[in-house]
Scaffold this active site. Structure first.
Site, short mmCIF file in Angstrom:
data_model
loop_
_atom_site.label_atom_id
_atom_site.label_comp_id
_atom_site.label_asym_id
_atom_site.label_seq_id
_atom_site.Cartn_x
_atom_site.Cartn_y
_atom_site.Cartn_z
N ASP A 1 0.86 -1.18 0.00
CA ASP A 1 0.00 0.00 0.00
C ASP A 1 0.90 1.23 0.00
OD1 ASP A 1 -3.23 0.46 0.79
OD2 ASP A 1 -1.90 2.19 1.05
N THR B 1 -13.77 -4.01 -7.69
CA THR B 1 -14.60 -3.73 -8.87
C THR B 1 -13.83 -2.85 -9.84
OG1 THR B 1 -16.47 -3.82 -7.38
CG2 THR B 1 -16.87 -2.87 -9.56
N GLU C 1 -19.49 -5.53 3.66
CA GLU C 1 -18.87 -5.00 4.87
C GLU C 1 -19.66 -5.46 6.09
OE1 GLU C 1 -17.81 -0.82 4.77
OE2 GLU C 1 -17.39 -0.98 2.63
N CYS D 1 -20.45 0.77 -2.52
CA CYS D 1 -20.60 -0.16 -3.63
C CYS D 1 -21.93 -0.04 -4.38
CB CYS D 1 -20.44 -1.58 -3.12
SG CYS D 1 -18.89 -1.80 -2.23
N LYS E 1 -22.57 3.30 -6.28
CA LYS E 1 -21.55 3.50 -7.32
C LYS E 1 -21.75 2.50 -8.48
CE LYS E 1 -17.42 1.83 -6.22
NZ LYS E 1 -16.68 0.92 -7.05
N LYS F 1 -24.25 0.87 7.36
CA LYS F 1 -24.93 -0.34 7.83
C LYS F 1 -24.26 -0.75 9.13
CE LYS F 1 -23.40 -4.23 5.70
NZ LYS F 1 -23.01 -5.15 4.63
C1 UGA Z 1 -22.38 -4.97 -1.30
C2 UGA Z 1 -22.74 -6.39 -1.75
O1 UGA Z 1 -23.75 -6.91 -0.88
C3 UGA Z 1 -21.50 -7.29 -1.71
O2 UGA Z 1 -21.82 -8.57 -2.25
C4 UGA Z 1 -20.39 -6.66 -2.57
O3 UGA Z 1 -19.20 -7.43 -2.57
C5 UGA Z 1 -20.07 -5.29 -2.03
O4 UGA Z 1 -21.26 -4.48 -2.08
C6 UGA Z 1 -18.98 -4.69 -2.89
O5 UGA Z 1 -19.23 -4.40 -4.07
O6 UGA Z 1 -17.82 -4.63 -2.46
P1 UGA Z 1 -22.11 -3.77 1.06
O7 UGA Z 1 -22.07 -2.49 0.29
O8 UGA Z 1 -21.07 -4.00 2.10
O9 UGA Z 1 -22.01 -5.03 0.06
O10 UGA Z 1 -23.51 -3.85 1.80
P2 UGA Z 1 -24.95 -4.54 1.65
O11 UGA Z 1 -25.13 -5.48 2.77
O12 UGA Z 1 -25.21 -5.05 0.27
O13 UGA Z 1 -25.89 -3.29 1.95
C7 UGA Z 1 -25.87 -2.14 1.12
C8 UGA Z 1 -26.85 -1.09 1.62
O14 UGA Z 1 -28.19 -1.53 1.44
C9 UGA Z 1 -26.71 -0.72 3.09
O15 UGA Z 1 -26.82 0.69 3.23
C10 UGA Z 1 -27.88 -1.40 3.76
O16 UGA Z 1 -28.33 -0.73 4.92
C11 UGA Z 1 -28.92 -1.33 2.65
N1 UGA Z 1 -29.92 -2.41 2.75
C12 UGA Z 1 -29.51 -3.70 2.67
C13 UGA Z 1 -31.25 -2.09 2.93
O17 UGA Z 1 -31.64 -0.90 3.01
N2 UGA Z 1 -32.16 -3.10 3.02
C14 UGA Z 1 -31.79 -4.40 2.93
O18 UGA Z 1 -32.66 -5.28 2.99
C15 UGA Z 1 -30.43 -4.71 2.76
#
Ligand code: UGA
Length: 441
Positions: A31, A123, A152, A257, A260, A318
């Site tokens: 890094d 990505t 995350e 993620c 974006k 989250k």
């Molecule tokens: C997301 C994907 O789930 C991963 O598979 C992927 O690898 C990652 O992006 C990435 O591209 O690196 P992440 O952004 O950590 O993961 O979080 P998620 O659990 O998908 O949640 C995303 C957002 O949606 C959060 O703000 C969460 O609060 C919201 N959310 C999630 C809801 O509002 N309702 C739900 O039912 C689930």
């Protein structure tokens, strides 16, 4: 055992490094941030991710993982190099490949012989595998696009139990060799070409975003017609063709993620002249959820937020992360501050943000507040009792943006639940979001 170089010690790079080290490989992580390298070398993970410090600690103590700022040192003897640098959003929605180009330039200048297989883990813009050929020294390097699907907060668990491992390459042997690094996980492996692998990543996140916005629209309809959003969405998710994840309504999706990647696929869709309105609608519904919460607060105070104290509970995008990128809670904090409100926040993992005051607990944040809004479903907020909040607050507006508060007795409060009925019966006098007069003082 293979020697694997990892470029970029961010969320993806550190989890993959610690995970691969635990599978028996030797990891050399590079890094450009010397502070990060120093911290990680002493076992300190610079972001909040459950189970990761322990996993990293094991790799450090048995000497299978090391960190450096030197590309020359980090790439020495590597059979594989995982590229894990961020590709933030550009103004036009596409992915910015500046950091990716910078990393490729440094890899090209220090590439060891024999040449390692280059693996795109974070990505990347669709077509990045071709980009590598522009760098002298990398023309003949084998490239495998192998997108990560770590979420995350559960990244370590996701590393050890992947739903699938994607390896996209024009060189079948290189793809198989990358897949074999993960052999102990016994995961399903999909071998494909690089473009397909790159598109699959964007499509996957865009679909999850679509599910969240779909759930929010259904919850809105349920509130209006008097149906139970929770039962509707839980039952919907029991259909294996649909699946239960990402169907929780509330303040909408954030993070580095989903927003974006949704914008990136929308841009591809408009170039291809297909489907862009679908993704635009998903983004618009998501923005509207946050706007609803904001409007309820503004209307409640007759448009004037000066001299009003608003407590925001949860600013991480989250639970189980300290990431505030595109976080609905953090964006609301910005909006409230911009309108002149006094904002006090509490988040179990986030210690500072903008100009808002930070309280040591949810109760302290609520003390003296005119309005309280729960923006992240941290488990500890499930323990909050509405009457206790009422006793602490100066005002009476409580917005539950994630459907987590116990609503046994909301008397004396104006209680708005953005996910009304979700996962519980909610016997307090919740105010329907469509009925904003109910939220006016
Ligand atoms: C997301 C994907 O789930 C991963 O598979 C992927 O690898 C990652 O992006 C990435 O591209 O690196 P992440 O952004 O950590 O993961 O979080 P998620 O659990 O998908 O949640 C995303 C957002 O949606 C959060 O703000 C969460 O609060 C919201 N959310 C999630 C809801 O509002 N309702 C739900 O039912 C689930």
């Amino acid at each position: 055992m293979s020697t694997v170089g990892v470029v970029g010690a961010g969320h993806v790079g550190v989890v993959y490094s610690a995970g691969l080290a635990s599978l028996g490989h030797r990891l050399q992580v590079i890094d450009i941030d010397a502070g990060r390298v120093r911290d990680l070398s002493s076992g300190h993970v610079w972001f909040h991710e459950p189970e990761l410090p322990d996993l990293l600690g094991r790799g450090l103590s048995n000497g299978t993982i090391s960190f450096t700022t030197s590309y020359e040192q980090g790439l020495r003897g590597c059979e594989f190099v995982f590229v894990c640098v961020p590709t933030p959003a550009r103004a036009d929605g596409g992915l910015d490949d500046t950091l990716l180009r910078g990393a490729l330039e440094r890899i090209a200048a220090n590439v060891p012989a024999p040449k390692p297989i280059l693996v795109f883990k974070s990505t990347v813009p669709v077509g990045s595998a071709r980009l590598v050929r522009e760098f002298p020294g990398l023309e003949d390097v084998k490239i495998v696009a192998s997108p990560e699907f770590l979420a995350e907060g559960t990244a370590v668990r996701d590393f050890f139990a992947p739903a699938r491992i994607i390896v996209g390459s024009s060189d079948h042997d290189a793809a198989e060799r990358v897949a074999s690094l993960f052999a102990p996980l016994n995961a399903r492996v999909i071998v494909t070409d690089p473009i397909t692998a790159e598109l699959l990543k964007l499509a996957s996140n865009a679909f999850l975003a679509t599910k969240v916005s779909f759930a929010n629209v259904i919850a809105g309809i349920a509130r209006t017609v008097g149906a139970d959003a929770g039962t509707t969405l839980t039952s919907l998710g029991l259909d294996p063709r649909i699946g239960g994840s990402h169907l929780r309504p509330g303040l909408g999706f954030g993070g580095s993620c989903l927003p974006k990647d949704l914008a990136a696929i929308q841009q591809l869709a408009s170039c291809a002249d297909v489907g862009a309105p679908l993704f635009a609608a998903v983004a618009e519904v998501n923005r509207r959820q946050r706007e609803l919460a904001f409007e309820i607060v503004v209307n409640h105070f007759n448009g004037v937020l000066q001299r009003r104290t608003i407590a925001v509970l949860g600013v991480a995008f989250k639970p189980d992360t300290d990431d505030v990128r595109e976080s609905p809670g953090a964006l609301l904090v910005d909006e409230f501050l911009r309108r002149g409100a006094d904002v006090v926040l509490y988040d179990p993992a986030v210690r500072t943000i903008h100009r808002a005051r930070v309280a040591p607990s949810a109760a302290e944040a609520a003390r003296g507040a005119d309005a309280v809004i729960v923006a992240t479903e941290w488990p500890e907020f499930r323990e909050l009792d509405l009457q206790t909040l009422r006793g602490l607050m100066r005002g009476s507006l409580v917005i539950d943006g994630r459907g987590v508060l116990r609503s046994r007795n909301a008397s004396g409060l104006i209680f708005v639940d953005l996910s009304v009925g979700f996962g519980r019966t909610g016997d307090g006098p919740a105010v329907a979001v469509g009925n904003l007069e109910g939220a006016m003082s």
